[in-house]
Design a protein around this motif. Structure first.
Motif, PDB file in Angstrom:
ATOM      1  N   CYS A 138      11.910 -20.594  -5.238  1.00 50.54           N
ATOM      2  CA  CYS A 138      10.504 -20.716  -5.619  1.00 50.54           C
ATOM      3  C   CYS A 138      10.380 -20.364  -7.105  1.00 50.54           C
ATOM      4  O   CYS A 138      11.328 -19.869  -7.706  1.00 50.54           O
ATOM      5  CB  CYS A 138       9.658 -19.788  -4.763  1.00 50.54           C
ATOM      6  SG  CYS A 138       9.741 -18.092  -5.324  1.00 50.54           S
ATOM      7  N   CYS A 148       4.889 -17.263 -11.204  1.00 50.93           N
ATOM      8  CA  CYS A 148       3.941 -17.053 -10.112  1.00 50.93           C
ATOM      9  C   CYS A 148       3.248 -15.698 -10.207  1.00 50.93           C
ATOM     10  O   CYS A 148       3.889 -14.667 -10.406  1.00 50.93           O
ATOM     11  CB  CYS A 148       4.674 -17.173  -8.782  1.00 50.93           C
ATOM     12  SG  CYS A 148       3.590 -16.900  -7.398  1.00 50.93           S
ATOM     13  N   ALA A 174       4.375 -13.051  -7.519  1.00 48.42           N
ATOM     14  CA  ALA A 174       5.789 -12.697  -7.412  1.00 48.42           C
ATOM     15  C   ALA A 174       6.025 -11.203  -7.600  1.00 48.42           C
ATOM     16  O   ALA A 174       5.331 -10.532  -8.356  1.00 48.42           O
ATOM     17  CB  ALA A 174       6.589 -13.482  -8.446  1.00 48.42           C
ATOM     18  N   CYS A 234       8.840 -13.385  -3.505  1.00 48.52           N
ATOM     19  CA  CYS A 234       8.008 -12.392  -2.841  1.00 48.52           C
ATOM     20  C   CYS A 234       7.939 -12.712  -1.363  1.00 48.52           C
ATOM     21  O   CYS A 234       8.437 -13.732  -0.909  1.00 48.52           O
ATOM     22  CB  CYS A 234       6.595 -12.301  -3.449  1.00 48.52           C
ATOM     23  SG  CYS A 234       5.428 -13.530  -2.842  1.00 48.52           S
ATOM     24  N   ASN A 265       5.828 -13.933   0.441  1.00 45.48           N
ATOM     25  CA  ASN A 265       5.186 -15.169   0.893  1.00 45.48           C
ATOM     26  C   ASN A 265       6.180 -16.260   1.275  1.00 45.48           C
ATOM     27  O   ASN A 265       5.808 -17.231   1.930  1.00 45.48           O
ATOM     28  CB  ASN A 265       4.229 -15.702  -0.172  1.00 45.48           C
ATOM     29  CG  ASN A 265       2.965 -14.873  -0.215  1.00 45.48           C
ATOM     30  OD1 ASN A 265       2.480 -14.441   0.822  1.00 45.48           O
ATOM     31  ND2 ASN A 265       2.455 -14.624  -1.406  1.00 45.48           N
ATOM     32  N   CYS A 292       7.814 -18.787  -0.116  1.00 44.14           N
ATOM     33  CA  CYS A 292       7.765 -20.209  -0.481  1.00 44.14           C
ATOM     34  C   CYS A 292       9.162 -20.792  -0.600  1.00 44.14           C
ATOM     35  O   CYS A 292       9.355 -21.998  -0.479  1.00 44.14           O
ATOM     36  CB  CYS A 292       7.014 -20.401  -1.793  1.00 44.14           C
ATOM     37  SG  CYS A 292       5.343 -19.779  -1.724  1.00 44.14           S
TER      38      CYS A 292
HETATM   39  S1  SF4 Z   1       7.383 -16.865  -2.622  1.00 46.77           S
HETATM   40 FE1  SF4 Z   1       5.624 -18.130  -3.253  1.00 46.77          FE
HETATM   41  S2  SF4 Z   1       4.061 -16.650  -3.773  1.00 46.77           S
HETATM   42 FE2  SF4 Z   1       5.995 -15.544  -3.747  1.00 46.77          FE
HETATM   43  S3  SF4 Z   1       6.803 -15.617  -5.814  1.00 46.77           S
HETATM   44 FE3  SF4 Z   1       7.624 -17.366  -4.795  1.00 46.77          FE
HETATM   45  S4  SF4 Z   1       6.187 -19.007  -5.233  1.00 46.77           S
HETATM   46 FE4  SF4 Z   1       5.130 -17.106  -5.690  1.00 46.77          FE
END
Ligand code: SF4
Lengths: 557, 166
Positions: free
Chosen positions: A416, A422, A425, A459, A461, A463
């Motif tokens: 990501c 981001c 992040a 992170c 999340n 992605c």
């Molecule tokens: S996982 Fe998604 S929200 Fe987290 S840093 Fe990467 S792009 Fe950003």
């Protein structure tokens, strides 16, 4: 591929005008920042660390050469000359200005593209198998269904303000290349066991992020004409009952998990029952209309084997090595599907410059009927290449830095944007990917290691889909320092599995060496012909912990 | 509070009965209705939360002329589904969305079965009626079938198709 009719065209133009008006109302104060935010997000515009980011929908990953050229123009005129392909088959620009956004949308509309619902708490861009319509293992082309869903989900009056984002994927092949089980809802085209008719199996409740969950089958078989009524039933149950008190518990996976699969299925059944007959003739008709755009291409009649290709393979080892990773079986004799790596060693995964875009568009015209695809693994695909042309294509790709022979190998890393771009992040991902790729840069070594997917998220999340990477890397922040958690044994295929955490977090510097230890352990213990993930499944992730622990102390930086 | 429907601002003939005795049509909650609240004159409105159960509301369909669904915030879309479900269950009276909706949601609200929107104090000053009315014509036709809208893209396509394809 699908082409807008006058109504699609009008819809997208009206959407641009609406956004222009929304920006104006924000400027003159009619809309507060809080009110404007979801409107901006539903047009793909994020506020990132350094600038706005604009996410452009590439519906089910299909692009024409003309569209790619338009993206190159936008990259030059409104960005810094490059774009980034994402794990959801979209394209992101990292440096646009808010005031330019309506003009960019207008340019996109000129080539039948948009940014509708690429962000926000709504139904996002629908993704699909990047080999749709050409793969030899396909039951039915999933693109018509994906397009039907694109239209149905665009500005849906009831489902535009959901508890949380909602991602749908469609697959029509026996092999799952769309990571179905990691999606809020997935539609799988299957053949009925008894009648042989094709229809839809529907999964729900998958998702990665803070609480990774594998999607479960909620509808065993919905016949043709019954798809949208079933999707609406699922959406309605989720919109009414999904949690809104805690953003981290708001995805449909939490609802399915908390009430349990039987109860969730019962609620869908009750919803369908209340709605009345679920068959819709207009769905069948519309699907038939859309399908005409995806009718089988006019392929030349060719022999299955290509003599020029075989000769070039025998004469050029680099070409043979590239072909071993890049090619996939095509439905038509004498043709191949070519995956083009956007993972040059040391480059940011998924990035493409405007020059590369234009060159690639030309190659798509010359060798692939003007069409290309974006894969969730952040690579591009030329879906209709004659085997006779493969050598010339490879040479031409090489001139633009696009012939890296690593598709599916250890350096074909999904990452990501992470802390480089981001706002959410907690750590960098791109530099970690670059460092690992450099460590394994030797092509012979990569080929010896064989298929291995590394996936990196910056992170929780997720992605970068780290949970379903054979090796997953999650970047966190611990007392002001980046800390990388390594998981092993994740799987993004139909046998989806969440990786197991190997031990305490590592520093950025320690991470590549730790990965190397894991790979060396595999090489030492694999049975003949066994891939990395097969060895992990046979021995268990625990068996790798010893090798991993060798570097899990934080060495003085 | 300001009330508006697709034609613009309108007078609110209803009043919350909790605000005191009043001769005209009144609005009560489910709890007040269960306690036997009755308006002085004929019409009765029922105010519900967006989490209300359709079955609890349905049994009052014959006695109420207005249902008010509360939107705690504009980002909370539960009211849209509840409206759609109440219409499906056969409610034929007036359906009102009450809360800080924004003009860009007006068409969605009407499509899901609402007739009118009741805005908090001050909002209509910031977002004048023309913006609400304008939002209704932002799109000539939507894609989705099965909602309350004059025409859809699928219908337009069908009308456009050559005779043979019909
Ligand atoms: S996982 Fe998604 S929200 Fe987290 S840093 Fe990467 S792009 Fe950003």
């Amino acid at each position: 591929m699908y082409r807008y009719d006058e109504f699609d065209e009008r819809f997208v133009r009206e959407r641009v005008a609406q956004f222009r008006d929304q920006v104006q109302r924000r400027i003159d104060g009619a809309l507060t920042e809080e009110e404007f935010r979801p409107l901006r997000l539903q047009n793909g515009l994020y506020l990132q660390l350094h600038a706005y980011m604009l996410r452009i929908a590439v519906p089910y990953g299909v692009l024409s050469s003309r569209q790619l050229r338009a993206l190159a123009t936008i990259a030059d005129r409104y960005d810094r000359g490059y774009g980034h392909f994402t794990t959801r088959q979209n394209l992101q620009f990292n440096w646009p200005k808010l005031r330019d956004a309506p003009d960019i949308l207008e340019l996109l509309a000129d080539v039948q593209m948009h940014t509708i619902q690429t962000s926000g708490n709504c139904i996002r861009n629908t993704t699909a198998d990047q080999f749709a319509g050409v793969a030899a293992d396909e039951i039915e082309d999933p693109r018509p269904v994906a397009e039907l869903i694109r239209q149905w989900s665009s500005l849906h009056p009831e489902f535009a303000f959901l508890p949380r984002k909602f991602k749908i994927a469609v697959n029509g092949a026996t092999e799952d290349r769309a990571v179905l089980k990691a999606h809020d809802v997935a539609v799988r085209i299957i053949r009925h066991a008894e009648t042989g008719e094709t229809g839809y199996q529907i999964l729900a409740g998958g998702g990665l992020g803070r609480t990774p969950m594998i999607g479960k089958i909620v509808v065993d078989f919905a016949p043709k004409g019954h798809l949208l009524s079933h999707l609406e039933a699922v959406m309605r149950v989720y919109n009414a009952q999904g949690r809104r008190d805690n953003k981290y518990k708001a995805r449909i996976k939490i609802l399915v998990h908390e009430i349990g699969l039987p109860e969730f299925k019962a609620r869908i059944a009750a919803e369908l029952e209340a709605e009345g007959p679920s068959f819709r003739q207009e769905e069948v008709d519309e699907l038939a209309r859309i399908a005409t755009f995806f009718a089988r291409k006019e392929y030349e009649t060719l022999a299955p084997h290509s003599r020029p290709y075989e000769r070039a393979r025998a004469a050029n080892r680099d070409f043979a090595q590239w072909a071993d990773t890049a090619l996939f079986a095509h439905k038509a004799d004498g043709y191949a599907i070519v995956t083009v790596s956007l993972k040059p060693i040391g480059g940011p995964p998924g990035d493409m410059t405007s020059d590369q875009m234009r060159a690639f568009a030309d190659l798509a015209d010359r060798y692939s009927l003007g069409e290309l695809r974006v894969s969730h693994a952040q690579n591009l695909v030329l879906p209709h290449v004659k085997k006779d042309d493969l050598f010339a294509l490879w040479r031409a790709l090489g001139e633009h830095g696009l012939s890296t022979a690593n598709v599916g190998l250890i350096t074909d890393i999904i990452a990501c944007p992470g802390l480089d771009y981001c706002a959410l992040a907690t750590a960098r991902s791109i530099p970690i990917a670059q460092a690992i790729a450099q460590r394994f840069a030797d092509p012979a070594r990569q080929h010896d290691i064989g298929p291995l997917n590394i996936k990196i998220s910056g992170c929780i999340n997720a992605c970068g889909h780290h949970h379903v990477g054979h090796i997953g890397i999650l970047g966190l922040e611990k007392s002001g320092r980046e800390s990388y958690q390594i998981t092993l044994g994740g799987d993004a295929s139909w046998n989806a599995a969440i990786g197991e955490l190997l031990g305490p977090g590592l520093t950025a510097d320690e991470t590549p060496a730790a990965i190397e230890r894991l790979v060396d352990f595999y090489l030492a213990h694999r049975l003949s012909g066994e891939t990395f993930i097969e060895t992990v499944k046979r021995l268990g992730a625990g068996a790798f912990k010893g090798a991993f622990a060798g570097v899990s102390r934080h060495e003085a930086a | 509070m300001k009330l508006l429907d697709r034609n613009g601002l309108k007078a609110d003939v209803y009043r919350r009965m909790s605000e005191g005795q009043f001769d005209g049509p009144g609005i009560v909650s489910l709890a007040e209705l269960a306690d036997g609240a009755q308006p002085a004159a004929g019409k009765l409105g029922l105010a519900i939360e967006n989490t209300a159960n359709v079955r609890d509301v349905e049994r009052h369909f014959d006695s109420v002329t207005l249902i008010v669904i509360h939107f705690p915030s504009f980002g909370d879309g539960r009211g849209f589904t509840l409206a759609r479900r109440l219409r499906r269950a056969g409610f034929g009276g007036t359906l009102r969305a009450s809360g800080p909706l924004i003009p860009d949601q007006f068409a969605f609200a009407l499509a899901c079965g609402f007739d009118e929107v009741e805005l908090p104090e001050g909002q209509i000053e910031r977002q004048p009626v023309e913006q609400w009315r304008g939002a209704l014509t932002a799109f000539s036709a939507p894609y989705q079938q099965g909602y309350r809208r004059p025409r859809t893209i699928l219908e337009e396509r069908r009308r456009n198709a050559p005779e043979a394809a019909r």
